[in-house]
Write an enzyme that holds these catalytic residues in place. Structure first.
Site: not given
Length: 344
Positions: A80, A75, A38, A98, A16
């Site tokens: 996804h 994730l 989470r 992707k 990220a």
């Protein structure tokens, strides 16, 4: 209508900062405003480190936030499709890592939902093949289309890098892991770019994990393009082919060879070889500007698509074609497809 795209992160993933946080600081009309994970404590640490204003208790709470216009989804592969669909239902634009889904059946469902959203003027879905938004990818396709290489005969692509942590989630079958998914999706995507179409898979061979023979640590496949060209893709997370990221297109009049098409901002080399009238070969090397980075180019394209209705060149519908090739690679290699086509 908002003039700034407010993005929330579904997951405090390691990718990220490079893919979103840093380019957002240099991209007009975008702000990263929220994060959920989470583990809330992990999300809070991420928010403090990167200056993200809001932390949500879970992914659903972030999607319900009216101060979030779009989400970035880094994730695991197997999640996804689920969260892209939930984000669309919540009216959020989606930039999803992707591969967009775990298999073609999931991709078709996401593409159908994205097309329906677009038809009513709703949110957009973009698959995060960041390399495709860099000037290098456009130049690669331009050289093939220009006719300088002559009639296309063969395409090769390989994405091989070492991931020796064999308990990494990218080796987890339940999360749609495997070399073809994590690295091979790039190889298939760039092969489609250079080949000018979606190939069929003639043969495929996989090297699997000892602890889970359903999971490929390396995969190679022979391809056949609609126009008659042949192809080959290789992907590896752990094999003798330790590090190689390149693409090659061979035509009747010359060939194109590109090193590191995935991260051209770090380093890349584009070479065009042709034939002179005296029978000798010509060699030309080109360098494209490294900056803006592929991630910055991708984010700018996402903002333009969400706020201005700009084009989405890595759309959910395009992902259907890539996932179809990956599915066939798994079938041809004797391995099961990733994900459960009936789950969604």
């Amino acid at each position: 209508m908002t003039t700034t795209l407010r993005i929330g992160l579904l997951g405090a993933a390691a990718i990220a900062p490079s893919a979103l946080i840093k380019p957002a600081r240099r991209t007009p009309r975008v702000a990263v405003t929220a994060v959920a994970a989470r583990d809330r404590a992990r999300a809070e640490r991420f928010a403090r480190k990167h200056g993200v204003p809001a932390v949500h208790a879970d992914y659903a709470a972030l999607l319900a936030d009216p101060q979030v216009d779009a989400v970035y989804i880094p994730l695991p592969n197997g999640l996804h499709a689920e969260w892209t669909l939930k984000a669309l239902e919540a009216g959020k634009h989606v930039l999803c890592e992707k591969p967009l889904t775990a298999n073609r059946a999931e991709a078709e469902r996401v593409a159908d939902a994205a097309d329906a959203a677009h038809a009513r003027g709703g949110p957009v879905v973009m698959e995060a093949f960041h390399y495709r938004h860099h000037a290098l990818a456009a130049r690669m396709r331009e050289l093939v289309d220009s006719g300088e290489l002559g009639e296309l005969r063969h395409v090769e692509a390989e994405v091989c890098f070492p991931l020796p942590r064999l308990h990494d989630i990218r080796y987890d079958y339940a999360l749609a892991g495997g070399a073809a998914m994590d690295a091979g999706c790039y190889a298939v995507h760039v092969a489609r770019l250079l080949g000018g179409g979606t190939p069929s898979v003639s043969t495929a061979t996989a090297l699997t994990l000892g602890r889970d023979p359903r999971v490929d640590r390396a995969m190679s496949a022979e391809l056949a393009f609609p126009g008659g060209a042949t192809g080959r893709v290789r992907a590896s997370l752990w094999s003798r082919r330790v590090l190689s990221i390149r693409a090659r297109a061979v035509g009747t009049a010359g060939e194109l060879d590109v090193v590191n098409f995935v991260m051209p901002q770090l380093h890349h080399r584009l070479t065009v070889r042709g034939a002179r009238g005296d029978g000798r070969r010509t060699v030309r090397r080109e360098r494209l500007p490294r900056q803006p980075s592929s991630y910055a180019c991708q984010l700018a394209a996402f903002v333009a698509a969400a706020l201005d209705g700009g084009p989405v060149i890595t759309s959910a519908r395009d992902a259907v074609l890539t996932m179809g090739v990956l599915d066939e690679m798994y079938r041809r290699s004797g391995l099961p497809l990733r994900g459960d086509p009936e789950r969604l």
